[in-house]
Design an enzyme around this catalytic site. Structure first.
Site, PDB file in Angstrom:
ATOM      1  N   THR A  14      57.038  -3.791  -6.633  1.00 11.53           N
ATOM      2  CA  THR A  14      55.680  -4.622  -6.598  1.00 11.53           C
ATOM      3  C   THR A  14      54.485  -3.527  -6.106  1.00 11.53           C
ATOM      4  OG1 THR A  14      56.188  -5.549  -4.434  1.00 11.53           O
ATOM      5  CG2 THR A  14      56.886  -6.576  -6.406  1.00 11.53           C
ATOM      6  N   ASP A  15      53.249  -4.258  -6.319  1.00 13.17           N
ATOM      7  CA  ASP A  15      52.112  -3.419  -5.774  1.00 13.17           C
ATOM      8  C   ASP A  15      51.769  -4.337  -4.438  1.00 13.17           C
ATOM      9  OD1 ASP A  15      51.157  -6.035  -6.556  1.00 13.17           O
ATOM     10  OD2 ASP A  15      50.003  -5.133  -8.253  1.00 13.17           O
ATOM     11  N   MET A  16      50.730  -4.199  -4.158  1.00 17.72           N
ATOM     12  CA  MET A  16      49.978  -4.867  -2.797  1.00 17.72           C
ATOM     13  C   MET A  16      50.048  -6.413  -2.836  1.00 17.72           C
ATOM     14  SD  MET A  16      47.332  -2.092  -1.205  1.00 17.72           S
ATOM     15  CE  MET A  16      47.085  -2.659   0.072  1.00 17.72           C
ATOM     16  N   ILE A  19      53.156  -8.348  -6.895  1.00 12.45           N
ATOM     17  CA  ILE A  19      53.260  -8.556  -8.289  1.00 12.45           C
ATOM     18  C   ILE A  19      54.152  -7.060  -8.797  1.00 12.45           C
ATOM     19  CG2 ILE A  19      52.429  -8.644 -10.705  1.00 12.45           C
ATOM     20  CD1 ILE A  19      49.920 -10.236  -9.044  1.00 12.45           C
TER      21      ILE A  19
END
Length: 132
Positions: A14-16, A19
């Site tokens: 995931t990103d920050m 997601i």
């Protein structure tokens, strides 16, 4: 014939915002294709030793919804076109019944000098799925 491959979304995917980072869908569908090839009895290391490998030639991708940390996903892979040296696969990533990501992937078989080569016989005789 549809191949099904389960994926669990890990924190590292995931990103920050929590997601799934967009490029990871390409990793997910690559793992599913590799699993499908192994499942139908094709040894890619033996292919390589004979001077042939698979190469992605084209990907059409559609990001439909976001997948999130800890989601249980499934990659569904179907063979939709086949020539002696190329195959086209539909690959969908779903969370339960919801479509998250859809791709149409063209794979070529190439020889040692990068020239088109015939797909393994097991692949050339595979049934084609209805893409609809």
């Amino acid at each position: 014939m549809m191949h099904r491959f389960p994926i669990r979304v890990y924190y590292e995917d995931t990103d920050m915002a929590g997601i799934v980072y967009y490029a990871n869908y390409l990793r997910y569908i690559e793992r599913a294709r590799s699993d499908w090839v192994r499942e139908i009895g094709i040894d890619q290391l033996a292919m390589k030793a004979e001077g042939n490998v698979f190469a992605v030639r084209r990907i059409e991708a559609d990001y439909v919804q976001s997948a999130l940390f800890d989601d249980a996903l499934e990659v569904q892979t179907s063979l939709i076109q086949l020539t002696p040296a190329r195959m086209v696969m539909a690959q969908n990533v779903l969370r339960q019944e919801a479509l998250i990501f859809a791709a149409k992937v063209t794979i070529a078989c190439i020889g040692a000098k990068g020239k088109p080569s015939r797909l393994p016989a097991k692949l050339r005789s595979m049934p084609i799925s209805d893409p609809s």
